[in-house]
Design a protein around this motif. Structure first.
Motif, mmCIF file in Angstrom:
data_model
loop_
_atom_site.group_PDB
_atom_site.id
_atom_site.type_symbol
_atom_site.label_atom_id
_atom_site.label_comp_id
_atom_site.label_asym_id
_atom_site.label_seq_id
_atom_site.Cartn_x
_atom_site.Cartn_y
_atom_site.Cartn_z
ATOM 1 N N ARG A 260 2.431 2.212 -6.478
ATOM 2 C CA ARG A 260 2.474 1.877 -5.200
ATOM 3 C C ARG A 260 3.903 1.951 -4.423
ATOM 4 O O ARG A 260 4.524 1.205 -4.686
ATOM 5 C CB ARG A 260 1.585 0.729 -4.650
ATOM 6 N N VAL A 261 4.092 3.029 -3.743
ATOM 7 C CA VAL A 261 5.345 3.137 -3.219
ATOM 8 C C VAL A 261 5.356 3.398 -1.750
ATOM 9 O O VAL A 261 4.608 4.373 -1.317
ATOM 10 C CB VAL A 261 6.062 4.435 -3.999
ATOM 11 N N ARG A 262 6.167 2.699 -1.011
ATOM 12 C CA ARG A 262 6.089 2.874 0.578
ATOM 13 C C ARG A 262 7.481 3.650 0.915
ATOM 14 O O ARG A 262 8.498 3.298 0.740
ATOM 15 C CB ARG A 262 5.938 1.688 1.362
ATOM 16 N N ILE A 263 7.288 4.914 1.459
ATOM 17 C CA ILE A 263 8.495 5.716 1.719
ATOM 18 C C ILE A 263 8.402 5.833 3.353
ATOM 19 O O ILE A 263 7.582 6.678 3.887
ATOM 20 C CB ILE A 263 8.736 7.199 1.185
ATOM 21 N N GLU A 264 9.273 5.187 3.969
ATOM 22 C CA GLU A 264 9.429 4.921 5.279
ATOM 23 C C GLU A 264 9.887 6.228 6.284
ATOM 24 O O GLU A 264 10.554 6.972 5.652
ATOM 25 C CB GLU A 264 9.830 3.637 6.007
ATOM 26 N N ALA A 265 9.396 6.471 7.517
ATOM 27 C CA ALA A 265 10.115 7.549 8.179
ATOM 28 C C ALA A 265 11.767 7.704 8.088
ATOM 29 O O ALA A 265 12.502 6.836 8.431
ATOM 30 C CB ALA A 265 9.587 7.380 9.706
ATOM 31 N N LYS B 245 0.817 -1.227 0.043
ATOM 32 C CA LYS B 245 -0.133 -0.098 -0.042
ATOM 33 C C LYS B 245 0.877 1.371 0.090
ATOM 34 O O LYS B 245 1.870 1.267 0.607
ATOM 35 C CB LYS B 245 -1.048 0.134 1.310
ATOM 36 N N ALA B 246 0.548 2.236 -0.795
ATOM 37 C CA ALA B 246 1.062 3.531 -1.037
ATOM 38 C C ALA B 246 1.057 4.193 0.354
ATOM 39 O O ALA B 246 0.128 4.603 0.821
ATOM 40 C CB ALA B 246 0.772 4.218 -2.361
ATOM 41 N N VAL B 247 2.421 4.698 0.938
ATOM 42 C CA VAL B 247 2.392 5.264 2.213
ATOM 43 C C VAL B 247 3.788 6.327 2.029
ATOM 44 O O VAL B 247 4.720 5.698 1.721
ATOM 45 C CB VAL B 247 2.515 4.580 3.512
ATOM 46 N N THR B 248 3.576 7.540 2.288
ATOM 47 C CA THR B 248 4.844 8.439 2.653
ATOM 48 C C THR B 248 5.078 9.115 3.878
ATOM 49 O O THR B 248 4.262 9.752 4.180
ATOM 50 C CB THR B 248 4.602 9.465 1.444
ATOM 51 N N GLU B 249 5.815 8.560 4.562
ATOM 52 C CA GLU B 249 6.283 8.735 5.989
ATOM 53 C C GLU B 249 7.421 9.621 5.901
ATOM 54 O O GLU B 249 7.557 10.646 6.931
ATOM 55 C CB GLU B 249 6.400 7.660 6.834
ATOM 56 N N GLY B 250 8.362 9.638 4.989
ATOM 57 C CA GLY B 250 9.507 10.376 4.837
ATOM 58 C C GLY B 250 9.268 11.653 3.829
ATOM 59 O O GLY B 250 8.051 12.226 3.937
ATOM 60 N N THR B 251 10.273 12.164 3.414
ATOM 61 C CA THR B 251 10.072 13.515 2.665
ATOM 62 C C THR B 251 10.607 13.259 1.156
ATOM 63 O O THR B 251 11.293 12.541 0.861
ATOM 64 C CB THR B 251 10.876 14.530 3.214
ATOM 65 N N VAL B 252 9.530 14.052 0.430
ATOM 66 C CA VAL B 252 9.602 13.862 -1.051
ATOM 67 C C VAL B 252 9.781 15.127 -1.498
ATOM 68 O O VAL B 252 8.871 16.071 -1.257
ATOM 69 C CB VAL B 252 8.841 12.939 -1.735
ATOM 70 N N ASP B 253 10.794 15.669 -2.445
ATOM 71 C CA ASP B 253 10.815 17.119 -3.024
ATOM 72 C C ASP B 253 9.784 17.332 -4.039
ATOM 73 O O ASP B 253 9.439 16.136 -4.856
ATOM 74 C CB ASP B 253 12.399 17.596 -2.939
#
Length: 355
Positions: free
Chosen positions: A255-260, A239-247
């Motif tokens: 579906r991309v998960r970016i962790e803290a 499941k797509a989740v963005t907990e980190g930062t993306v400029d």
């Protein structure tokens, strides 16, 4: 009911990764493959778990601990060296006592878990119940032959001439009757006590041995190709989740998960992809079915369909794919060596030279 999980193998087919790491702890979608099995056991309502450990015992103990984080209570059972699956049952006798148990190979992966299988076994309690699946290369597995009524007629370990294409999946369920069986067999030509021989002993003694053939997804993650395939299968459910930062200059597709703590700058990521905590992705392309573990750095590079383990870095590389990259690895371009071409060409020649 108890569980016996085997995590003592050397993992020779995953070398050089397993020279320094337990094969059961190689991550799939950033979670050790062993944890998927332990979670499946807990979901089936089994909490008393014995883990067979060998040379990599300290690493397994550090990762799993007492099991409380996974909802289980773990007992570690040392094995001096891999001597076969039946030997694991033999040395776990005190832990298992007179309880029924499920034996689960720690590097196996089964989509859907084992809850239904355990419930069926609890209800009917045959002496043994095995899981089978059709495979294209049965010579690499334990193979079962079924009679006309679908009952287990015979078992053979890694046969040169298989009698069927039904391979034993790495999950077995037993009553205490198996303890007599493992004490009654002799080591095979491989020098190991084979669980197939123990089950065959039960069959020869007219005991109730049953099988369930599964059509769902199963993999023995013993080599890089299968490990990447399991990683692909798990990422399909991401499941797509963005907990980190993306400029703002980055593009995230699918579906991309970016962790803290992870940072993505000037990059393009096409899912399914998981980016671990505190990873840094800059000026790069990360393609489908890639798992990047915590603390990794990918800079000015392209990668897809790969697993990158903790702390690895890839810088200035085009292109990486279908790869398993170990912990704290550094991948950079090789320096370009000065080169010259010495030519003696006849008149009217046409020559193509790679630059």
């Amino acid at each position: 009911m108890k569980a016996l999980v085997l995590s003592g193998g050397a993992g020779t087919r995953l070398r050089p990764i397993t020279h320094t790491s337990a094969k059961q702890l190689v991550p799939v979608a950033n979670k050790p493959v062993l944890f998927y099995g332990l979670e499946a056991i807990a979901e089936a309502g089994i909490t008393d778990v014995g883990i067979i450990v060998g040379d990599t015992a300290p690493e397994i103990r550090e990762a799993v601990g007492d099991g409380s984080a996974l909802g289980i209570d773990v007992t570690y059972i040392p094995q001096d060296e891999p001597r076969g699956l039946a030997h694991a049952v033999l040395i776990a006798r005190d832990f298992l006592g007179d309880d029924d148990f499920v034996m689960y190979l720690g590097d196996n992966f089964i989509v859907g878990g084992i809850t239904g299988l355990v419930e069926e076994f609890r209800a009917e309690r045959p002496e043994a119940q095995i899981l089978l699946t059709k495979v294209p290369n049965p010579t690499a597995f334990g193979v079962a032959e079924l009679d006309a009524q679908g009952r287990v007629a015979s078992l053979e370990e890694k046969p040169k001439e298989p009698k069927s294409d039904l391979a034993l999946v790495g999950v077995y369920l037993f009553t205490p009757a198996v303890h007599e069986a493992v004490r009654s067999i002799q080591p095979s030509w491989r020098g190991e006590l084979e669980i197939t021989h123990a089950i065959q002993w039960l069959i020869d003694q007219q005991r109730d041995v049953r099988s369930t053939t599964i059509s769902g997804y199963w993999k023995d993650t013993g080599n890089v190709t299968d490990m990447l395939e399991v990683n692909r299968s798990v990422l399909e459910t991401l499941k797509a989740v963005t907990e980190g930062t993306v400029d703002e200059s980055s593009e995230i597709i699918g579906r991309v998960r970016i962790e803290a703590g992870a940072k993505v700058t000037s990059s393009r990521i096409v899912g399914p992809v998981i980016i671990g905590a505190d990873a840094v992705i800059s000026d790069s392309y990360v393609g489908p079915f890639t798992s990047v573990s915590e603390g990794c750095r990918i800079e000015d590079s392209e990668i897809e369909y790969s697993i990158v383990l903790r702390g690895a870095s890839i810088s200035g590389v085009r292109r990486v794919e279908a790869s398993l990259i170990g912990r704290d690895v550094e991948v950079t371009p090789a320096p370009r060596n000065p080169s010259a071409h010495r030519l003696v060409l006849g008149d009217h020649s046409k020559v193509q030279i790679s630059s």
